[in-house]
Design a protein around this motif. Structure first.
Motif, PDB file in Angstrom:
ATOM      1  N   GLY A   1      -5.994  33.282 -13.248  1.00 25.85           N
ATOM      2  CA  GLY A   1      -5.693  31.985 -12.831  1.00 25.85           C
ATOM      3  C   GLY A   1      -4.790  30.980 -13.463  1.00 25.85           C
TER       4      GLY A   1
ATOM      5  N   ALA B   1      -0.750  35.388 -12.327  1.00 27.35           N
ATOM      6  CA  ALA B   1      -1.366  33.369 -11.514  1.00 27.35           C
ATOM      7  C   ALA B   1      -0.753  32.732 -11.755  1.00 27.35           C
ATOM      8  CB  ALA B   1      -2.241  33.354 -12.418  1.00 27.35           C
TER       9      ALA B   1
ATOM     10  N   PHE C   1     -10.547  28.955 -12.603  1.00 30.75           N
ATOM     11  CA  PHE C   1     -11.374  28.666 -11.467  1.00 30.75           C
ATOM     12  C   PHE C   1     -12.016  27.484 -10.660  1.00 30.75           C
ATOM     13  CE2 PHE C   1     -10.571  32.879 -13.619  1.00 30.75           C
ATOM     14  CZ  PHE C   1      -9.411  33.540 -12.111  1.00 30.75           C
TER      15      PHE C   1
ATOM     16  N   GLU D   1      -3.815  32.396  -8.278  1.00 31.66           N
ATOM     17  CA  GLU D   1      -5.102  33.898  -8.828  1.00 31.66           C
ATOM     18  C   GLU D   1      -4.088  34.813  -8.888  1.00 31.66           C
ATOM     19  OE1 GLU D   1      -8.696  32.970  -7.291  1.00 31.66           O
ATOM     20  OE2 GLU D   1      -8.488  32.053  -5.760  1.00 31.66           O
TER      21      GLU D   1
END
Lengths: 403, 142
Positions: free
Chosen positions: A235, A53, A360, A35
């Motif tokens: 992410g 990320a 996520f 992340e």
């Protein structure tokens, strides 16, 4: 609950019966997740968050940027994948930029599995970054163009994004007697998980049912507490073949099954409302490929841009009967310690939501299966299910992950 | 729920195209037009040149009765769009017309306390500026 031996046996059975697809899936693993910073990031660009990320995910996998030959990314602007590849200094020989809203990332996992299994690429990087929170505060919004095509028939009536979800929520209430308190129970579960995740936006800000029921009305029956947070962040997920995964440092998380389906874009065209048929279809495929069923799932990540989305998804995937999801949420099943731990990072309702957040779901599921989830770790998590929903309850992608 | 709208801004809201301009032209004459397929006999809305059910392009515009029932609805309390900011709260409904198509519209002459799923409604036409007439629905009075 299921042990990994039974899961593996079922995968073998499914591949023997169902042909090569399940075998294909079993050959691909998530080997890295990462992340960027998250929250309110006025001094960072969306591309910077992509890089941050991606760097974290490749480090996690023990891979270098030049290992990446498959790029899977989507965003709002023209030729987004080209921009991201160039910015990151990548020269991928396989690119997929499927954009179906928040579910794009679950669709892209399915596409990456197929590409890796077919030998079209060897290391697949899924990467996202967005700064919608800072953009909104700077009033840097997309210019309002005259509305073209079918969207005219919603735009002229002032149907807002939350209003679209509200139409489904109202119909679900009418059909099944679902209550605002039951919707609030979904927000409460997310908030309780967020108290266990220091990175969650609402960490340190506990919510009560009464707070949720008193929050500002946005589009009846949905209130502020029914709606996701609005953050900046990014992410990334790295996938490769099981064969290559053996040589890498991260604990590989096998992709056991994937599925995707699309039902509509405009709410008036969703004939089966409030049945989330896209989730049912994508879930059926993913379960079939993985050789598991809802009762085998230890930890669940369900897209939650609004509370009603979680309820509709639970029903569509078969975690309860049609109409029983409200009672399930109210029973506390989704909360820490509950029978069906759901959105264990706090989800979009309480952790983060930087534009689209499907990636996520995958990151949190992988962490749970690797035992890396800290104080929010679900004990003995062996099977995780992610279902992303994009558009306006329009497009669903399901990914079953194992150990 | 009657609010004066800034009509000049409305002129720029929509960009009618070859598939939708006939609908808006019909609305100006207080007709609610849907596309009807002569091949499979089904109507559809929003309008497409060819039928989304059977892909025949043997379709024609037909006026509907304007009667239907509320399938679902929401009361919008928050909208930052300049054309709707001052209108809140207002009702947006999905209406199932007796001709078998589902349309989106505002419910007018109707308060949030009155609206419910299944409410019988009829079309009315709201003039917003010189160019744009918008079909809306109101409860059928007994």
């Amino acid at each position: 609950m299921i042990d990994s031996v039974r899961a593996a046996a079922r995968v073998c059975e499914a591949s023997a019966v169902g042909g090569s697809i399940a075998a294909m899936s079993a050959q691909v693993c998530i080997v890295g997740v990462g992340e960027s910073d998250s929250g309110h990031l006025p001094h960072k660009s969306a591309l910077q968050l992509h890089q941050q990320a991606a760097h974290a995910a490749l480090d996690d996998a023990g891979l270098r940027p030049h290992d990446v030959d498959g790029l899977f990314t989507c965003g709002d602007e023209w030729a987004h994948a080209l921009l991201v590849a160039e910015y990151l200094g990548l020269h991928p020989t396989y690119v997929d930029s499927t954009q179906v809203g928040g579910a794009s990332w679950e669709f892209l996992v399915g596409h990456a599995v197929a590409a890796l299994a077919a030998g079209r690429c060897t290391t697949a990087l899924l990467v996202y970054g967005g700064t919608p929170r800072s953009d909104a505060l700077r009033r840097r919004r997309p210019p309002e163009h005259a509305v073209r095509g079918p969207a005219q028939f919603e735009a002229v009536y002032g149907l807002t994004v939350v209003g679209k979800y509200a139409l489904a929520a109202r119909r679900h209430m009418h059909d099944y007697g679902t209550t605002s308190r039951q919707l609030a129970a979904v927000a409460l579960a997310a908030n309780r998980w967020a108290q266990l995740n220091p990175r969650a936006l609402h960490h340190g800000h506990p919510l009560t049912i009464d707070d949720a029921l008193r929050s500002r009305m946005v589009a009846e029956p949905l209130r502020q507490a029914d709606c996701c947070v609005w953050t900046d962040g990014g992410g990334a997920v790295v996938l490769t073949t099981a064969e290559r995964a053996r040589d890498l440092r991260g604990g590989p998380v096998p992709v056991l099954g994937t599925g995707e389906a699309v039902s509509h874009l405009h709410l008036s065209q969703w004939d089966s409302m409030p049945d989330l048929v896209a989730a049912a279809a994508s879930g059926r495929r993913a379960f079939e490929q993985a050789g598991v069923s809802p009762r085998d799932v230890d930890v669940l990540q369900v897209y939650d841009s609004v509370t009603i989305m979680v309820l509709l998804t639970l029903e569509a995937l078969g975690f309860c009967e049609g109409g029983a999801s409200g009672a399930l949420a109210e029973s506390g099943a989704l909360e820490p310690g509950g029978a069906l731990p759901t959105n264990t990072d706090g989800g979009g309702l309480a952790a983060n939501h930087p534009g689209t957040r499907g990636i996520f779901l995958l990151i949190e599921a992988a962490r749970q299966l690797r035992g890396d989830a800290g104080s929010r770790q679900v004990p003995n998590a062996r099977i995780a299910l992610c279902t992303g929903t994009g558009g306006f309850l329009s497009a669903c992608g399901t990914v079953v992950l194992g150990t | 729920m009657s609010v004066t709208r800034p009509t000049a801004a409305w002129a720029g809201l929509l960009a009618p195209d070859p598939e939708t301009e006939s609908f808006w032209a019909g609305a100006r004459q207080h007709k609610f037009l849907v596309r009807h397929c002569n091949a499979c006999g089904r109507s559809h809305f929003y309008p497409r040149h060819a039928c989304p059910h059977c892909w025949s392009d043997n379709c024609e515009w037909r006026p509907v009765s304007g009667h239907g029932r509320v399938f679902s609805y929401t009361v919008i309390h928050h909208n930052e769009h300049p054309l709707f900011r001052e209108r809140v709260p207002y009702i947006v409904a999905l209406v199932d017309l007796v001709e078998g198509v589902r349309v989106t519209a505002n419910l007018v002459e109707c308060t949030p306390e009155v609206v419910h799923v299944g409410l019988p409604v009829e079309v009315v036409y709201e003039q917003v500026g010189e160019e744009l007439t918008v079909p809306q629905f109101r409860p059928i009075r007994r």
